[in-house]
Design a protein around this motif. Structure first.
Motif, PDB file in Angstrom:
ATOM      1  N   ALA A  46       0.855  -1.183   0.000  1.00 29.52           N
ATOM      2  CA  ALA A  46       0.000   0.000   0.000  1.00 29.52           C
ATOM      3  C   ALA A  46       0.889   1.230   0.000  1.00 29.52           C
ATOM      4  N   GLY A  47       0.470   2.281  -0.726  1.00 23.13           N
ATOM      5  CA  GLY A  47       1.298   3.471  -0.886  1.00 23.13           C
ATOM      6  C   GLY A  47       1.099   4.517   0.188  1.00 23.13           C
ATOM      7  N   ASP A  48       0.044   4.374   1.009  1.00 21.86           N
ATOM      8  CA  ASP A  48      -0.180   5.306   2.115  1.00 21.86           C
ATOM      9  C   ASP A  48      -1.134   4.658   3.116  1.00 21.86           C
ATOM     10  N   GLY A  49      -1.420   5.388   4.216  1.00 25.31           N
ATOM     11  CA  GLY A  49      -2.246   4.827   5.274  1.00 25.31           C
ATOM     12  C   GLY A  49      -3.670   4.534   4.851  1.00 25.31           C
ATOM     13  N   GLU A  50      -4.264   5.418   4.044  1.00 25.11           N
ATOM     14  CA  GLU A  50      -5.638   5.206   3.594  1.00 25.11           C
ATOM     15  C   GLU A  50      -5.750   3.937   2.756  1.00 25.11           C
ATOM     16  N   GLU A  51      -4.814   3.759   1.839  1.00 24.74           N
ATOM     17  CA  GLU A  51      -4.810   2.549   1.012  1.00 24.74           C
ATOM     18  C   GLU A  51      -4.579   1.314   1.876  1.00 24.74           C
ATOM     19  N   ALA A  52      -3.727   1.442   2.889  1.00 23.21           N
ATOM     20  CA  ALA A  52      -3.442   0.322   3.791  1.00 23.21           C
ATOM     21  C   ALA A  52      -4.708  -0.128   4.528  1.00 23.21           C
ATOM     22  N   LEU A  53      -5.516   0.831   4.985  1.00 28.41           N
ATOM     23  CA  LEU A  53      -6.767   0.490   5.676  1.00 28.41           C
ATOM     24  C   LEU A  53      -7.715  -0.261   4.753  1.00 28.41           C
ATOM     25  N   GLN A  54      -7.773   0.158   3.503  1.00 26.47           N
ATOM     26  CA  GLN A  54      -8.637  -0.523   2.538  1.00 26.47           C
ATOM     27  C   GLN A  54      -8.183  -1.963   2.316  1.00 26.47           C
ATOM     28  N   VAL A  55      -6.858  -2.160   2.212  1.00 26.82           N
ATOM     29  CA  VAL A  55      -6.326  -3.516   2.041  1.00 26.82           C
ATOM     30  C   VAL A  55      -6.588  -4.354   3.291  1.00 26.82           C
ATOM     31  N   PHE A  56      -6.385  -3.741   4.464  1.00 28.94           N
ATOM     32  CA  PHE A  56      -6.563  -4.460   5.725  1.00 28.94           C
ATOM     33  C   PHE A  56      -8.011  -4.915   5.910  1.00 28.94           C
ATOM     34  N   GLU A  57      -8.969  -4.092   5.493  1.00 25.35           N
ATOM     35  CA  GLU A  57     -10.383  -4.420   5.655  1.00 25.35           C
ATOM     36  C   GLU A  57     -10.782  -5.669   4.873  1.00 25.35           C
ATOM     37  N   GLN A  58      -9.984  -6.047   3.875  1.00 24.58           N
ATOM     38  CA  GLN A  58     -10.277  -7.256   3.107  1.00 24.58           C
ATOM     39  C   GLN A  58      -9.904  -8.524   3.868  1.00 24.58           C
ATOM     40  N   GLY A  59      -9.164  -8.372   4.978  1.00 22.35           N
ATOM     41  CA  GLY A  59      -8.849  -9.492   5.864  1.00 22.35           C
ATOM     42  C   GLY A  59      -7.596 -10.252   5.471  1.00 22.35           C
ATOM     43  N   GLY A  60      -7.153 -11.111   6.407  1.00 25.38           N
ATOM     44  CA  GLY A  60      -6.038 -12.010   6.125  1.00 25.38           C
ATOM     45  C   GLY A  60      -4.664 -11.454   6.397  1.00 25.38           C
ATOM     46  N   ILE A  61      -4.547 -10.251   6.969  1.00 26.08           N
ATOM     47  CA  ILE A  61      -3.238  -9.647   7.226  1.00 26.08           C
ATOM     48  C   ILE A  61      -2.723 -10.105   8.585  1.00 26.08           C
ATOM     49  N   ASP A  62      -1.468 -10.563   8.620  1.00 28.60           N
ATOM     50  CA  ASP A  62      -0.868 -11.027   9.873  1.00 28.60           C
ATOM     51  C   ASP A  62       0.048  -9.983  10.509  1.00 28.60           C
ATOM     52  N   VAL A  63       0.850  -9.313   9.693  1.00 29.47           N
ATOM     53  CA  VAL A  63       1.781  -8.291  10.200  1.00 29.47           C
ATOM     54  C   VAL A  63       1.773  -7.113   9.234  1.00 29.47           C
ATOM     55  N   ILE A  64       1.872  -5.906   9.789  1.00 26.54           N
ATOM     56  CA  ILE A  64       1.960  -4.710   8.949  1.00 26.54           C
ATOM     57  C   ILE A  64       3.284  -4.010   9.227  1.00 26.54           C
ATOM     58  N   LEU A  65       3.969  -3.703   8.150  1.00 23.20           N
ATOM     59  CA  LEU A  65       5.247  -2.986   8.199  1.00 23.20           C
ATOM     60  C   LEU A  65       4.991  -1.619   7.583  1.00 23.20           C
ATOM     61  N   THR A  66       5.040  -0.554   8.386  1.00 21.58           N
ATOM     62  CA  THR A  66       4.634   0.754   7.879  1.00 21.58           C
ATOM     63  C   THR A  66       5.688   1.833   8.104  1.00 21.58           C
ATOM     64  N   ASP A  67       5.788   2.710   7.114  1.00 21.42           N
ATOM     65  CA  ASP A  67       6.605   3.905   7.243  1.00 21.42           C
ATOM     66  C   ASP A  67       5.848   4.912   8.115  1.00 21.42           C
ATOM     67  N   VAL A  68       6.559   5.940   8.599  1.00 14.88           N
ATOM     68  CA  VAL A  68       5.912   6.971   9.423  1.00 14.88           C
ATOM     69  C   VAL A  68       5.425   8.128   8.566  1.00 14.88           C
ATOM     70  N   MET A  69       6.331   8.742   7.806  1.00 15.07           N
ATOM     71  CA  MET A  69       5.997   9.930   7.032  1.00 15.07           C
ATOM     72  C   MET A  69       5.412   9.518   5.687  1.00 15.07           C
ATOM     73  N   MET A  70       4.083   9.699   5.524  1.00 13.44           N
ATOM     74  CA  MET A  70       3.386   9.359   4.286  1.00 13.44           C
ATOM     75  C   MET A  70       2.268  10.359   4.047  1.00 13.44           C
ATOM     76  N   PRO A  71       1.877  10.561   2.793  1.00 14.19           N
ATOM     77  CA  PRO A  71       0.756  11.466   2.511  1.00 14.19           C
ATOM     78  C   PRO A  71      -0.577  10.833   2.913  1.00 14.19           C
ATOM     79  N   ASN A  72      -1.613  11.658   3.001  1.00 14.91           N
ATOM     80  CA  ASN A  72      -3.003  11.244   3.277  1.00 14.91           C
ATOM     81  C   ASN A  72      -3.211  10.771   4.713  1.00 14.91           C
ATOM     82  N   LEU A  73      -2.474   9.747   5.106  1.00 11.27           N
ATOM     83  CA  LEU A  73      -2.586   9.239   6.477  1.00 11.27           C
ATOM     84  C   LEU A  73      -1.223   8.707   6.886  1.00 11.27           C
ATOM     85  N   ASP A  74      -0.602   9.325   7.895  1.00 10.75           N
ATOM     86  CA  ASP A  74       0.754   8.919   8.260  1.00 10.75           C
ATOM     87  C   ASP A  74       0.751   7.614   9.051  1.00 10.75           C
ATOM     88  N   GLY A  75       1.947   7.088   9.299  1.00 10.30           N
ATOM     89  CA  GLY A  75       2.088   5.773   9.921  1.00 10.30           C
ATOM     90  C   GLY A  75       1.579   5.706  11.352  1.00 10.30           C
TER      91      GLY A  75
END
Length: 379
Positions: A46-75
């Motif tokens: 996922a390219g930012d936090g908002e996209e990450a939430l959309q992917v996460f809502e589809q289920g099946g995620i075990d671990v998330i590795l996220t950057d801090v500084m991102m557009p739209n929704l930070d880490g």
């Protein structure tokens, strides 16, 4: 004699194959490097936090590795939202900043680990492995806490269910011993009948407890055999005490002929029984229950409709929870333990089936059970 079953403890690290990692970073090159370093895992991006939430809502995620500084929704904000949704989720924060405030905010948001940029790929792989072990332990702790909560709820429910009839019987016997009742008095006969009904109710509660105990002890294995759903439904109706107790409720049928299906007769019968019994249990003294069986596009549908008291919209999402009982009068006098629909759904899902409930308060309920019904194809 109790049978002792030995279970083998499995190291969580042995169950990592096929786990899903979501990498969240606005730099495509970072995501690509991480993906290549995490061979053996299923990796999503996922390219930012908002996209990450959309992917996460589809289920099946075990671990998330996220950057801090991102557009739209930070880490950090992403981390907070994820932990609200799933507290046992493991989130690793990547940061190129040594800013103490960033680290402190991430810790406050319950970050599980940190990786500094530029990334050390060996360190990344090690951090993911550790994170999966941590997630397994978190889930095990959460399950133990949930089991403890369920045990407390169950003991509280059982004591409540038994206390009322036992109190009634005790008071009657005390009055009888004190000579309060005259055997020739009509009030005596009325109370005697009430006490008999209460004792029958207690016997029914004990039977229900034994039934659910057997259900819980049988595990998830299926004993498949050819079954005729039409015959099962007719047998359940004939044997149901709830049906017998509502002689003013009309029963309508539309049972389409079906080929035999490969089902676990005991589990499927249990599931359908809960639905049929509830239809009568929550009907008024007069009314109508309609039962349909249809075979459409290799899907077998069992539909049970009633025009009884119905279920409030806010209660519908809870009806499959353990120990939950719909109590529209808030009197706490609904009979049973609130386990029937929970196990009904579990057993139906074991057959790759589904159960759905539609209802409107005061107008009735419609329950639809579906099974794969490809002729000649065991489920």
């Amino acid at each position: 004699m109790l049978e002792v079953v030995q279970t083998q403890t499995i190291d969580p690290r042995q169950k990592q194959e096929g786990k899903c990692i979501l990498i969240v970073d606005d730099e495509a090159i970072i995501r690509d490097l991480c993906r290549k370093a995490l061979k053996g895992y299923r990796v999503l991006e996922a390219g930012d936090g908002e996209e990450a939430l959309q992917v996460f809502e589809q289920g099946g995620i075990d671990v998330i590795l996220t950057d801090v500084m991102m557009p739209n929704l930070d880490g950090i904000e992403l981390l907070k939202r994820l932990k609200e949704i799933e507290p046992t989720l493991v989130v690793i924060v990547m940061t190129g900043y040594a800013d103490k405030d960033v680290i402190l905010n991430a810790l406050k948001a319950d970050a599980d680990d940190f990786i500094t940029k530029p990334l050390n790929l060996l360190q990344l792989k090690t951090a993911i492995d550790k994170a999966l072990v941590k997630k397994a332990l978190k889930e095990e702790i959460a399950n133990l806490k949930n089991l403890d909560r369920l045990k407390s709820n169950f003991l509280s429910l059982v004591s409540h269910k038994f206390r009322t009839p036992i109190t009634s019987i005790s008071l009657f016997l005390q009055n009888l011993a004190s000579g309060v009742y005259d055997p020739e008095d009509s009030a005596y006969q009325k109370n005697l009948r009430m006490i008999y009904d209460e004792s029958c109710y207690l016997g029914g509660l004990v039977t229900d407890l034994l039934t659910f105990s057997q259900v819980m002890d049988k595990g998830e294995g299926l004993k498949l055999e050819p079954c005729n759903l039409n015959s099962i439904i007719l047998e359940l109706l004939h044997a149901s005490k709830e049906v017998a107790g509502k002689p003013g409720v009309e029963t309508a049928f539309d049972l389409e002929p079906l080929p035999s299906l490969f089902l676990d007769r005991e589990k499927v019968s249990f599931a359908i029984k809960q639905v049929i019994d509830n239809a009568y249990k929550f009907s008024r003294s007069t009314g109508r229950v309609a039962i349909f069986i249809k075979n459409q596009d290799n899907i077998c549908k069992i539909i049970v409709e009633d025009n009884g008291v119905g279920i409030a919209k806010e209660d519908l999402p809870k009806i499959f929870e353990k120990f939950y009982q719909v109590d529209s009068d808030h009197a706490g006098q609904i009979r049973g333990f609130g386990l029937g629909l929970f196990y009904a759904r579990e057993f139906i899902r074991l057959h790759n089936g589904n159960i759905a409930v539609e209802s409107e308060l005061g107008k009735g309920t419609r329950v639809t059970i579906t099974f794969p019904a490809a002729e000649g194809c065991p489920i």
